[in-house]
Design an enzyme around this catalytic site. Structure first.
Site, PDB file in Angstrom:
ATOM      1  N   CYS A 208       0.854  -1.189   0.000  1.00  0.00           N
ATOM      2  CA  CYS A 208       0.000   0.000   0.000  1.00  0.00           C
ATOM      3  C   CYS A 208       0.888   1.236   0.000  1.00  0.00           C
ATOM      4  CB  CYS A 208      -0.913  -0.003   1.223  1.00  0.00           C
ATOM      5  SG  CYS A 208      -2.025   1.407   1.286  1.00  0.00           S
ATOM      6  N   GLY A 209       0.789   2.020  -1.038  1.00  0.00           N
ATOM      7  CA  GLY A 209       1.648   3.183  -1.170  1.00  0.00           C
ATOM      8  C   GLY A 209       1.442   4.229  -0.105  1.00  0.00           C
TER       9      GLY A 209
END
Length: 225
Positions: A208-209
């Site tokens: 998840c960025g």
């Protein structure tokens, strides 16, 4: 300040939640913390109450697969802080955004009246993470803001679902959410053949960025399928 909910709640469903929270409210909140030791800005987007109320309404008044899947989504949203999990439920019945807005307004008004706030951003926006960041003199206001927001959201969405609710496919709504999320990040939805090929690999990694927990939701969805 409570009028921000008119923008924040619909924007969350359009995957602008990270941009609003970390790009706007977090910097404003840190400035306020430097002056007063706490900030209400950390609770405007992160409050899990509106989503909790929506999913609870689906648990009691939803139809079909939406009603069946809502209890699990409720736990993930409230305790896990993954607000993205309730976005498909909004897309299935867009009228429920009204209940979310009113719930969000209720939370902001409650925190304003009690002068409550957090000492830093709660990431992810779960009930437990929020309690961990609550200022020492703000527990009553913060807890009330969450559950009053949930109550208003539940009451409004219960009426809306009974009056206008329709039975739709949760999986189709989840695919729509995934496509919207890809578009919001400037990407393209992954074609089915690519997904099939990826599943055959020995290991898959979800990253998840923004660090908001959406990777956990994606991993769970893939494992279930």
């Amino acid at each position: 300040l409570w009028l921000t909910s008119v923008i924040v709640e619909p924007a969350k469903v359009l995957f602008l939640n990270n941009a609003i929270n970390h790009g706007v409210f977090t910097p404003m909140g840190m400035n306020q913390v430097a002056e007063t030791g706490k900030s209400i800005f950390f609770l405007i987007e992160a409050n899990p109450g509106p989503g909790l109320g929506l999913l609870l309404a689906y648990c009691l008044f939803g139809k079909g697969s939406a009603k069946e899947s809502a209890p699990g989504a409720l736990i993930i949203e409230f305790l896990g802080g993954i607000h993205e999990i309730y976005f498909p439920y909004v897309l299935m019945n867009p009228v429920t955004i009204v209940g979310l807005i009113l719930g969000g307004m209720t939370g902001v008004i409650t925190n304003s009246l009690f002068h409550s706030g957090l000492v830093s951003a709660a990431t992810p926006g779960s009930f437990l993470a929020i309690l961990g960041m609550t200022a020492r003199d703000s527990y009553v206001g913060v807890i009330l803001s969450i559950f009053l927001a949930a109550g208003v959201s539940f009451g409004d969405n219960a009426v809306l679902l009974k009056a206008f609710g329709k039975e739709t496919d949760v999986k189709a709504a989840q695919k729509e959410v995934a496509a919207s999320k890809a578009s919001s990040k400037g990407g393209m939805p992954v074609p089915a053949p690519v997904l099939s090929a990826a599943v055959s690999l020995p290991k898959l990694a979800f990253a998840c960025g923004a660090g908001m927990g959406s990777s956990a939701m994606g991993a769970a969805a893939l494992s279930k399928n």
